[in-house]
Design an enzyme around this catalytic site. Sequence first.
Site, short mmCIF file in Angstrom:
data_model
loop_
_atom_site.label_atom_id
_atom_site.label_comp_id
_atom_site.label_asym_id
_atom_site.label_seq_id
_atom_site.Cartn_x
_atom_site.Cartn_y
_atom_site.Cartn_z
N TRP A 127 0.92 -1.09 0.08
CA TRP A 127 0.17 0.05 -0.04
C TRP A 127 0.95 1.15 -0.14
O TRP A 127 1.86 1.43 0.79
CB TRP A 127 -1.00 0.03 1.30
CG TRP A 127 -1.73 1.08 1.30
CD1 TRP A 127 -2.76 1.61 0.57
CD2 TRP A 127 -1.96 1.89 2.60
NE1 TRP A 127 -3.39 2.70 1.15
CE2 TRP A 127 -2.88 2.85 2.38
CE3 TRP A 127 -1.33 1.87 3.84
CZ2 TRP A 127 -3.45 3.76 3.16
CZ3 TRP A 127 -1.88 2.96 4.89
CH2 TRP A 127 -2.86 3.68 4.56
N ASP A 208 -0.48 -5.61 9.18
CA ASP A 208 -1.59 -4.42 8.90
C ASP A 208 -2.66 -5.31 8.41
O ASP A 208 -2.44 -6.01 7.28
CB ASP A 208 -0.93 -3.69 7.85
CG ASP A 208 -2.28 -2.47 7.48
OD1 ASP A 208 -3.28 -2.46 7.83
OD2 ASP A 208 -1.79 -1.64 6.40
N ALA A 210 -6.47 -4.90 7.14
CA ALA A 210 -7.61 -3.98 7.06
C ALA A 210 -8.59 -4.54 6.34
O ALA A 210 -9.89 -3.73 6.13
CB ALA A 210 -6.98 -3.12 5.94
N LYS A 243 -13.55 -1.03 6.27
CA LYS A 243 -13.90 -1.83 5.11
C LYS A 243 -14.96 -2.92 5.50
O LYS A 243 -16.09 -2.77 5.33
CB LYS A 243 -12.84 -2.72 4.43
CG LYS A 243 -12.00 -1.97 3.39
CD LYS A 243 -11.06 -0.99 3.87
CE LYS A 243 -10.21 -0.15 2.93
NZ LYS A 243 -9.58 0.69 3.54
#
Length: 394
Positions: A127, A208, A210, A243
């Site tokens: 990202w 991470d 997400a 999300k």
Amino acid sequence: MLGNLKSQPADKILALMTKFKEDPRIQKVDLGVGVYKNAEGVTPVMRAVKAAERRLVEEQTSKSYVGLPGDPAFADAMIDLVLGDSVQRDRIAAIATPGGTGAVRQAFELVKMANPDARVFVSNPTWPNHVSILKFLGIPTIEYRYFDTESRAVDFEGMLEDLADAKAGDVVLLHGCCHNPTGANLNITQWQSVIDLINEKGLIAMVDIAYQGFGNGLDEDAEATRLVASSVKEVLIAASCSKNFGVYRERTGLLMAISDDAELTPIVQQNLNYLNRQNYSFPPDHGARVVTMILTDPELRADWAAELEEIRLGMLELRQQLADELQKLSGSDRFGFIAEHRGMFSQIGTTPDKVEQLRADNGIYMVGDSRMNIAGLNKDTVPLLAKAIVDAGI
């Protein structure tokens, strides 16, 4: 003073959004921005979120600040969602943050405070904001191979070779599930090999996560993160609710820091609280309160999990439809990886010139590295994308 400022490079994804809005063509497809959209092109408010917000309006008696780390009930609920019972709770310090980005930023800040000499190893690609924040903070960043553009799968041998150059105290940043931007993920055996290397070399793991619930299911998507948390002495975990709860604009995230010894947890918590104070004092609470209500109410949680599963299965159907359509038009199985990838994204592995050709000729917008948001499609636009890809010779 202000005259000394220099122009900053435009965010590529935000610039792409602007181009899409300005494009007058009716038949255009936005596969750039990383936001879930339903078949009508809308990012919906989930049913459980609406129900929790209605209840919150009626029950909430104050808008006063929460504590520096945020509401402890939010931390407990999210730790349970992400980690289950894989780690003793007294080893975990946690703070609420403005979204997953805030959690990532605070994690990097903590790394810099704890070990100014640490380097952070990030996947190539990753990202973009990972690298941008690390650069802004002046933290040395080392890329490790991750995505094989030929097979569109994980370059696992290259990954291990590059991570072998890490030194004790360095940080390895990993995507817990649904790798962004590629959609290609490690299997659990490969995760174990990475964990073994981390432990062998005395590294710090940072995860991470997400997109929990967008790949193979809520618990399945957390499996790797739980394995890391239970196997590595020190772990940082940045979790986002944007999300899987659809609360993008509420900026709801959590940073967890797992210590090897529960006796260290109080001082780690003090430092996390300090970081919050320096950056934004008290974290936002509305989204966190809504998420907490959903996760702690059996009825709301069941409805949320059911809707999330509908979203997940819908994206898998789009993946399979696109892979099938490409196979039919190209006469080749080379696009089968799209059905194997997980999450919102797949990187189809082509050049920026070809991506620009898709935009110019067909009004199809994706990021220059060929990352496309599967959730930007519907059953009617999948054939358009497949034909455009084949016509462009990708």
